[in-house]
Design a protein around this motif. Structure first.
Motif, mmCIF file in Angstrom:
data_model
loop_
_atom_site.group_PDB
_atom_site.id
_atom_site.type_symbol
_atom_site.label_atom_id
_atom_site.label_comp_id
_atom_site.label_asym_id
_atom_site.label_seq_id
_atom_site.Cartn_x
_atom_site.Cartn_y
_atom_site.Cartn_z
ATOM 1 N N UNK A 56 0.847 -1.196 0.000
ATOM 2 C CA UNK A 56 0.000 0.000 0.000
ATOM 3 C C UNK A 56 0.881 1.243 0.000
ATOM 4 N N UNK A 57 0.318 2.343 -0.442
ATOM 5 C CA UNK A 57 1.115 3.542 -0.687
ATOM 6 C C UNK A 57 1.711 4.147 0.578
ATOM 7 N N UNK A 58 0.890 4.372 1.600
ATOM 8 C CA UNK A 58 1.412 5.000 2.805
ATOM 9 C C UNK A 58 2.399 4.084 3.520
ATOM 10 N N UNK A 59 2.174 2.789 3.449
ATOM 11 C CA UNK A 59 3.115 1.842 4.040
ATOM 12 C C UNK A 59 4.484 1.913 3.382
ATOM 13 N N UNK A 60 4.516 2.139 2.064
ATOM 14 C CA UNK A 60 5.796 2.277 1.367
ATOM 15 C C UNK A 60 6.549 3.506 1.874
ATOM 16 N N UNK A 61 5.818 4.598 2.090
ATOM 17 C CA UNK A 61 6.459 5.810 2.614
ATOM 18 C C UNK A 61 6.996 5.556 4.019
ATOM 19 N N UNK A 62 6.209 4.893 4.838
ATOM 20 C CA UNK A 62 6.650 4.591 6.203
ATOM 21 C C UNK A 62 7.915 3.731 6.175
ATOM 22 N N UNK A 63 7.945 2.748 5.290
ATOM 23 C CA UNK A 63 9.105 1.850 5.215
ATOM 24 C C UNK A 63 10.370 2.585 4.797
ATOM 25 N N UNK A 64 10.290 3.383 3.729
ATOM 26 C CA UNK A 64 11.511 4.057 3.270
ATOM 27 C C UNK A 64 11.974 5.108 4.275
ATOM 28 N N UNK A 65 11.037 5.651 5.057
ATOM 29 C CA UNK A 65 11.430 6.582 6.117
ATOM 30 C C UNK A 65 12.331 5.885 7.127
ATOM 31 N N UNK A 96 5.666 -4.612 10.235
ATOM 32 C CA UNK A 96 5.102 -3.459 10.952
ATOM 33 C C UNK A 96 5.425 -2.137 10.272
ATOM 34 N N UNK A 97 6.561 -2.066 9.578
ATOM 35 C CA UNK A 97 6.948 -0.824 8.918
ATOM 36 C C UNK A 97 6.363 -0.695 7.517
ATOM 37 N N UNK A 98 5.524 -1.656 7.104
ATOM 38 C CA UNK A 98 4.978 -1.658 5.750
ATOM 39 C C UNK A 98 3.513 -1.225 5.702
ATOM 40 N N UNK A 99 2.979 -0.792 6.843
ATOM 41 C CA UNK A 99 1.609 -0.275 6.849
ATOM 42 C C UNK A 99 1.473 0.726 7.990
ATOM 43 N N UNK A 100 0.494 1.615 7.858
ATOM 44 C CA UNK A 100 0.293 2.671 8.842
ATOM 45 C C UNK A 100 -0.971 2.407 9.647
ATOM 46 N N UNK A 101 -0.885 2.620 10.945
ATOM 47 C CA UNK A 101 -2.051 2.458 11.808
ATOM 48 C C UNK A 101 -3.003 3.643 11.586
ATOM 49 N N UNK A 102 -4.270 3.526 12.023
ATOM 50 C CA UNK A 102 -5.203 4.651 11.867
ATOM 51 C C UNK A 102 -4.718 5.937 12.544
ATOM 52 N N UNK A 103 -3.906 5.803 13.591
ATOM 53 C CA UNK A 103 -3.394 6.980 14.293
ATOM 54 C C UNK A 103 -2.207 7.623 13.570
ATOM 55 N N UNK A 105 -1.289 9.386 10.718
ATOM 56 C CA UNK A 105 -1.894 10.095 9.594
ATOM 57 C C UNK A 105 -0.896 10.320 8.462
ATOM 58 N N UNK A 106 -1.459 10.638 7.318
ATOM 59 C CA UNK A 106 -0.628 11.006 6.170
ATOM 60 C C UNK A 106 0.285 12.172 6.530
ATOM 61 N N UNK A 107 -0.282 13.204 7.173
ATOM 62 C CA UNK A 107 0.504 14.394 7.510
ATOM 63 C C UNK A 107 1.678 14.038 8.419
ATOM 64 N N UNK A 108 1.414 13.169 9.376
ATOM 65 C CA UNK A 108 2.475 12.786 10.305
ATOM 66 C C UNK A 108 3.595 12.035 9.593
ATOM 67 N N UNK A 109 3.241 11.054 8.779
ATOM 68 C CA UNK A 109 4.272 10.229 8.150
ATOM 69 C C UNK A 109 4.997 10.973 7.038
ATOM 70 N N UNK A 110 4.284 11.762 6.261
ATOM 71 C CA UNK A 110 4.953 12.549 5.219
ATOM 72 C C UNK A 110 5.880 13.581 5.852
ATOM 73 N N UNK A 111 5.409 14.223 6.911
ATOM 74 C CA UNK A 111 6.259 15.190 7.613
ATOM 75 C C UNK A 111 7.494 14.531 8.201
ATOM 76 N N UNK A 157 13.964 3.871 -5.187
ATOM 77 C CA UNK A 157 13.450 3.746 -6.550
ATOM 78 C C UNK A 157 12.634 2.453 -6.721
ATOM 79 N N UNK A 158 13.091 1.379 -6.091
ATOM 80 C CA UNK A 158 12.352 0.117 -6.168
ATOM 81 C C UNK A 158 10.952 0.288 -5.586
ATOM 82 N N UNK A 159 10.869 0.937 -4.432
ATOM 83 C CA UNK A 159 9.563 1.119 -3.814
ATOM 84 C C UNK A 159 8.726 2.169 -4.553
#
Length: 218
Positions: A56-65, A96-103, A105-111, A157-159
């Protein structure tokens, strides 16, 4: 002799500076592409698991972070507080780093990802490419900044490629940038025709392979 040596050193320094700049540009490009894939989507859509393994998209961002904080932070003695823990290092439950919990948020993880960028860029700017770092966890492993940068670029780049596919499955948006940049021109009807053509080609190739196999057996 001294002047010649100084000149050679200056040339070598310029080469290293250009190389570091090139690597940094490609890393930033991958970061930007990955975040663009979230733009315009709902909280639901950026979390939707669209492969059998839950990509999933947000999980990919969380993982690369988490990955960038590890490789361009902790590896060089600059840990980043609050970065996601990676399951592959044994610091979190599987995936666990491949998905985001409901708490989360997009703003939190992107920031958080953007702050990790800045932290990483400080590491890159403050060290030569041949500086050695030690990757935390597992058997001792020393890597140069050059090697770590190549790894982080390749992983990001892979993700980003994973995100390309997931975003297309969500709403059909494709390309490296907005408006389908780097894609052949065409509307949805053109792409539907193209997909149907490839389906026919695949079926024909499958039949040919089965016929050839039957012929050898006969």
């Amino acid at each position: 002799m001294t002047g010649s040596s100084d000149s050679e050193a200056d040339v070598e320094n310029d080469i290293h500076a250009d190389l570091k700049n090139d690597l940094t540009v490609y890393l930033q490009d991958a970061r930007d592409v990955l975040l663009w894939k979230l733009e315009g989507l709902s909280e639901y859509d950026i979390r939707r698991p669209l492969t059998p393994t839950g990509t999933n998209l947000l999980g990919l961002v969380k993982h690369v972070t988490g990955a960038e904080a590890l490789y361009l932070g902790a590896t060089f003695g600059r840990s980043f507080a609050g970065a996601p823990r990676l399951w592959c290092t044994g610091e979190a439950e599987p995936d666990a780093d491949m998905w985001a919990t409901p708490k989360e948020s997009r703003e939190r993880l992107v920031g958080l990802y953007r702050r990790v960028w800045a932290h990483s860029d400080e590491t890159i700017a403050s060290r030569p490419l041949d500086a050695l770092g030690r990757v935390p966890g597992g058997p001792p492993k020393e890597l140069t900044l050059h090697r770590v940068l190549v790894h982080v670029i390749a992983e990001t780049q892979r993700h980003a490629g994973h995100a390309d596919i997931v975003r297309e499955l969500v709403d059909g948006a494709v390309g490296l940038r907005e408006a389908g940049h780097n894609m052949a021109p065409g509307d949805r009807a053109r792409w539907a025709d193209h997909r149907d053509r490839l389906q026919r080609v695949a079926e024909e190739a499958g039949r040919s392979a089965r016929d050839a196999t039957s012929g050898r057996r006969g």
